[in-house]
Design a protein around this motif. Sequence first.
Motif, PDB file in Angstrom:
ATOM      1  N   LEU A  73      62.798  15.299  90.704  1.00 24.57           N
ATOM      2  CA  LEU A  73      62.356  14.102  91.413  1.00 24.57           C
ATOM      3  C   LEU A  73      61.963  14.495  92.832  1.00 24.57           C
ATOM      4  O   LEU A  73      62.818  14.661  93.697  1.00 24.57           O
ATOM      5  N   SER A  74      60.671  14.668  93.077  1.00 23.96           N
ATOM      6  CA  SER A  74      60.197  15.054  94.406  1.00 23.96           C
ATOM      7  C   SER A  74      59.785  13.824  95.195  1.00 23.96           C
ATOM      8  O   SER A  74      59.395  12.804  94.632  1.00 23.96           O
ATOM      9  N   GLY A  75      59.891  13.944  96.503  1.00 29.33           N
ATOM     10  CA  GLY A  75      59.498  12.861  97.378  1.00 29.33           C
ATOM     11  C   GLY A  75      60.514  11.761  97.513  1.00 29.33           C
ATOM     12  O   GLY A  75      60.196  10.657  97.949  1.00 29.33           O
ATOM     13  N   ALA A  76      61.768  12.032  97.139  1.00 28.15           N
ATOM     14  CA  ALA A  76      62.813  11.008  97.205  1.00 28.15           C
ATOM     15  C   ALA A  76      63.517  11.022  98.551  1.00 28.15           C
ATOM     16  O   ALA A  76      64.710  10.736  98.637  1.00 28.15           O
ATOM     17  N   SER A  77      62.793  11.362  99.584  1.00 28.50           N
ATOM     18  CA  SER A  77      63.377  11.441 100.912  1.00 28.50           C
ATOM     19  C   SER A  77      63.900  10.082 101.358  1.00 28.50           C
ATOM     20  O   SER A  77      63.275   9.059 101.139  1.00 28.50           O
ATOM     21  N   GLY A  78      65.033  10.106 102.005  1.00 28.37           N
ATOM     22  CA  GLY A  78      65.590   8.885 102.561  1.00 28.37           C
ATOM     23  C   GLY A  78      66.440   8.086 101.603  1.00 28.37           C
ATOM     24  O   GLY A  78      67.004   7.066 101.980  1.00 28.37           O
ATOM     25  N   LEU A  79      66.553   8.538 100.334  1.00 30.64           N
ATOM     26  CA  LEU A  79      67.388   7.827  99.381  1.00 30.64           C
ATOM     27  C   LEU A  79      68.780   8.437  99.333  1.00 30.64           C
ATOM     28  O   LEU A  79      68.937   9.658  99.274  1.00 30.64           O
ATOM     29  N   TYR A  80      69.791   7.591  99.333  1.00 35.32           N
ATOM     30  CA  TYR A  80      71.167   8.052  99.130  1.00 35.32           C
ATOM     31  C   TYR A  80      71.252   8.693  97.748  1.00 35.32           C
ATOM     32  O   TYR A  80      70.716   8.162  96.773  1.00 35.32           O
ATOM     33  N   PRO A  81      71.925   9.847  97.626  1.00 41.37           N
ATOM     34  CA  PRO A  81      71.884  10.609  96.377  1.00 41.37           C
ATOM     35  C   PRO A  81      72.765  10.034  95.284  1.00 41.37           C
ATOM     36  O   PRO A  81      73.642  10.705  94.748  1.00 41.37           O
ATOM     37  N   THR A 132      56.467   8.799  88.809  1.00 35.80           N
ATOM     38  CA  THR A 132      55.587   9.119  87.684  1.00 35.80           C
ATOM     39  C   THR A 132      55.657  10.598  87.342  1.00 35.80           C
ATOM     40  O   THR A 132      56.024  11.439  88.164  1.00 35.80           O
ATOM     41  N   SER A 133      55.263  10.903  86.091  1.00 34.38           N
ATOM     42  CA  SER A 133      55.347  12.274  85.597  1.00 34.38           C
ATOM     43  C   SER A 133      54.328  12.483  84.492  1.00 34.38           C
ATOM     44  O   SER A 133      54.002  11.558  83.745  1.00 34.38           O
ATOM     45  N   THR A 134      53.828  13.713  84.384  1.00 37.29           N
ATOM     46  CA  THR A 134      52.940  14.057  83.277  1.00 37.29           C
ATOM     47  C   THR A 134      53.703  14.604  82.079  1.00 37.29           C
ATOM     48  O   THR A 134      53.216  14.542  80.952  1.00 37.29           O
ATOM     49  N   ASP A 135      54.919  15.144  82.313  1.00 36.77           N
ATOM     50  CA  ASP A 135      55.676  15.745  81.218  1.00 36.77           C
ATOM     51  C   ASP A 135      56.978  15.017  80.887  1.00 36.77           C
ATOM     52  O   ASP A 135      57.681  15.390  79.952  1.00 36.77           O
ATOM     53  N   GLY A 136      57.307  13.984  81.652  1.00 35.91           N
ATOM     54  CA  GLY A 136      58.532  13.242  81.399  1.00 35.91           C
ATOM     55  C   GLY A 136      59.781  13.911  81.913  1.00 35.91           C
ATOM     56  O   GLY A 136      60.890  13.388  81.711  1.00 35.91           O
ATOM     57  N   LEU A 137      59.626  15.029  82.620  1.00 34.36           N
ATOM     58  CA  LEU A 137      60.780  15.766  83.125  1.00 34.36           C
ATOM     59  C   LEU A 137      60.739  15.961  84.633  1.00 34.36           C
ATOM     60  O   LEU A 137      61.781  15.993  85.286  1.00 34.36           O
ATOM     61  N   ASN A 138      59.552  16.106  85.188  1.00 29.54           N
ATOM     62  CA  ASN A 138      59.381  16.325  86.624  1.00 29.54           C
ATOM     63  C   ASN A 138      58.580  15.161  87.201  1.00 29.54           C
ATOM     64  O   ASN A 138      57.405  14.988  86.863  1.00 29.54           O
ATOM     65  N   PHE A 139      59.227  14.395  88.067  1.00 29.52           N
ATOM     66  CA  PHE A 139      58.662  13.140  88.555  1.00 29.52           C
ATOM     67  C   PHE A 139      58.362  13.215  90.045  1.00 29.52           C
ATOM     68  O   PHE A 139      59.013  13.945  90.793  1.00 29.52           O
ATOM     69  N   THR A 140      57.381  12.427  90.460  1.00 28.15           N
ATOM     70  CA  THR A 140      57.027  12.268  91.863  1.00 28.15           C
ATOM     71  C   THR A 140      57.169  10.807  92.239  1.00 28.15           C
ATOM     72  O   THR A 140      56.626   9.927  91.559  1.00 28.15           O
ATOM     73  N   MET A 141      57.888  10.547  93.317  1.00 28.80           N
ATOM     74  CA  MET A 141      58.130   9.185  93.741  1.00 28.80           C
ATOM     75  C   MET A 141      56.833   8.447  94.059  1.00 28.80           C
ATOM     76  O   MET A 141      55.915   9.006  94.657  1.00 28.80           O
ATOM     77  N   GLU A 142      56.765   7.180  93.648  1.00 26.22           N
ATOM     78  CA  GLU A 142      55.710   6.293  94.107  1.00 26.22           C
ATOM     79  C   GLU A 142      56.164   5.659  95.412  1.00 26.22           C
ATOM     80  O   GLU A 142      57.348   5.444  95.640  1.00 26.22           O
ATOM     81  N   GLN A 143      55.209   5.359  96.277  1.00 22.45           N
ATOM     82  CA  GLN A 143      55.554   4.788  97.570  1.00 22.45           C
ATOM     83  C   GLN A 143      55.889   3.309  97.449  1.00 22.45           C
ATOM     84  O   GLN A 143      55.313   2.594  96.639  1.00 22.45           O
ATOM     85  N   GLY A 144      56.803   2.871  98.302  1.00 24.97           N
ATOM     86  CA  GLY A 144      57.173   1.467  98.334  1.00 24.97           C
ATOM     87  C   GLY A 144      58.191   1.118  97.267  1.00 24.97           C
ATOM     88  O   GLY A 144      58.557   1.916  96.407  1.00 24.97           O
ATOM     89  N   LEU A 145      58.679  -0.108  97.328  1.00 24.34           N
ATOM     90  CA  LEU A 145      59.667  -0.617  96.400  1.00 24.34           C
ATOM     91  C   LEU A 145      58.993  -1.378  95.272  1.00 24.34           C
ATOM     92  O   LEU A 145      57.958  -2.016  95.466  1.00 24.34           O
ATOM     93  N   PRO A 175      68.324   4.365  84.749  1.00 25.78           N
ATOM     94  CA  PRO A 175      66.954   4.804  84.464  1.00 25.78           C
ATOM     95  C   PRO A 175      66.299   3.993  83.344  1.00 25.78           C
ATOM     96  O   PRO A 175      66.922   3.679  82.328  1.00 25.78           O
ATOM     97  N   GLU A 176      65.033   3.645  83.546  1.00 29.04           N
ATOM     98  CA  GLU A 176      64.212   2.942  82.553  1.00 29.04           C
ATOM     99  C   GLU A 176      62.867   3.654  82.495  1.00 29.04           C
ATOM    100  O   GLU A 176      62.222   3.881  83.519  1.00 29.04           O
ATOM    101  N   ILE A 177      62.423   4.030  81.300  1.00 22.13           N
ATOM    102  CA  ILE A 177      61.225   4.837  81.164  1.00 22.13           C
ATOM    103  C   ILE A 177      60.180   4.104  80.335  1.00 22.13           C
ATOM    104  O   ILE A 177      60.499   3.454  79.338  1.00 22.13           O
ATOM    105  N   VAL A 178      58.907   4.195  80.768  1.00 24.96           N
ATOM    106  CA  VAL A 178      57.800   3.628  79.997  1.00 24.96           C
ATOM    107  C   VAL A 178      56.679   4.654  79.929  1.00 24.96           C
ATOM    108  O   VAL A 178      56.531   5.493  80.817  1.00 24.96           O
ATOM    109  N   ARG A 179      55.900   4.586  78.878  1.00 22.20           N
ATOM    110  CA  ARG A 179      54.728   5.448  78.696  1.00 22.20           C
ATOM    111  C   ARG A 179      53.491   4.652  79.096  1.00 22.20           C
ATOM    112  O   ARG A 179      53.272   3.538  78.598  1.00 22.20           O
ATOM    113  N   LEU A 180      52.694   5.190  79.981  1.00 23.04           N
ATOM    114  CA  LEU A 180      51.503   4.508  80.460  1.00 23.04           C
ATOM    115  C   LEU A 180      50.325   4.777  79.530  1.00 23.04           C
ATOM    116  O   LEU A 180      50.341   5.710  78.718  1.00 23.04           O
ATOM    117  N   ALA A 181      49.282   3.964  79.653  1.00 24.38           N
ATOM    118  CA  ALA A 181      48.093   4.134  78.817  1.00 24.38           C
ATOM    119  C   ALA A 181      47.447   5.496  79.028  1.00 24.38           C
ATOM    120  O   ALA A 181      46.815   6.048  78.127  1.00 24.38           O
TER     121      ALA A 181
END
Length: 438
Positions: free
Chosen positions: A319-327, A368-381, A332-338
């Motif tokens: 999970l990259s880009g999770a700066s500022g979040l308490y660890p 979001t992730s392309t492989d379902g294992l390595n994710f990048t944070m989306e901005q905002g809540l 977790p909830e996962i969905v597959r996009l079109a």
Amino acid sequence: MLKTLLRPTMLSALLLAANTGVQAQALFDDSDQTLRIPLVMVMNTDGTANEYYSVTLRLASANPLVFALQSAAPGDESQVDGSEPFFDTATNRITLDNVQANIGGETLYYDLSMQFGAQGFSVTSLVPRDTANSDSGEQGSSGTSNFTEESGYRLTSAAASSTVELADGSFRTYFTDGYHVDIFTATSADGLNWSTPEYIQGITAQNRDGDPVFHAPSVIRLEDGSFLMAYQSTTEGSGGTQSSTIYLATSTDGVTFSGSSTEPSVMPWSGGLEVRSPGLIQLDGTTLRIYYEDYFSKLRSALSTDGGASWTPEGEIGLSGASGLYPSLDDPEIVRLASGEYRLYFAGTPVSEVTDTTASRGDIYAATSTDGLNFTMEQGLQIAGSASRRVSSPDVLTLSSGGTRLYFREITYDASGLPVYQEGCSYCGNIGSAFSRQ
């Protein structure tokens, strides 16, 4: 100082905030082979005051990349702004987002992860960034959610819902009762107004003193129209200790399920590694993946290629880009996009909103992730909490009619900071919803 930083009584993670327009908070200088981290926050779990350190690491080996501790001194607490980095004493892992590296007269930026061990801090991940501060700040401080909250509650005295769309366009939801003891189900024509809940059959405790108790359902409809549920079973041991395990159950009608806590588990409790809050997805015919949180509120996954008969743990997700979040990440909830990508929703709390060990609010985030294992944070809540309410347990459904609905649990707090007592219990919460046209 290293002994102090690694005290096992502290629960934290080294996450480096990358605020827009602010100089990177970690600096690698090729001229003296040092990595300087000006301010590290150590949050104590024993109620004592937080501690801050200035840390310098020196490159000890280039292949493999290993850093050794050069110095650690008390940090300048006048510079504290709520975005300070953490060291995770549970896993001995450091994650630095937006590290500035001055190499051969060129300035580069990286996301860097290290694992502390006998040899020092071994680099486990080094990912180049296109530009500095591309994270755009502390999570939740910028960005706009696509979701608009819908008025009222969908369900009251409820938690941890999981909703599926049926073949006729109606909906069935599963949720935990306010006491976190049993799993209920209800139906709806529009996804907003629900029938009177009923117990699911086959795996229900049906009493408040049940042991084990069943909760946190995650339900999907398989290609043959049947239902597959992952759920958490919690047993209380001696001295008030608890152990939680994840099991599977199946149903042809969505009400009566086959499966019990006497059957082999998906992910068992073992040696203190409690597992909870499953999020289930079908990748193809017989391939399933389950996301869950461990005892330390780290998000992990496991894979099954035989329809759930056996599972292979895949470890902690990236999970990259999770700066500022308490660890401490939950639900977790996962969905597959079109597009074929994956979007992971989860509950978290900004570091700046945490006092000692108590989170004063909770928010819902996405990555979001392309492989379902390595994710990048989306901005905002996706859904924002506040001092008077905590939101968690995202339940996301892509609608056949278009758009996405996100159900979530909301707990409200009074002016003294205590949860509002309702219908016989505290921390019951209610299920709200939000809609996005995307």
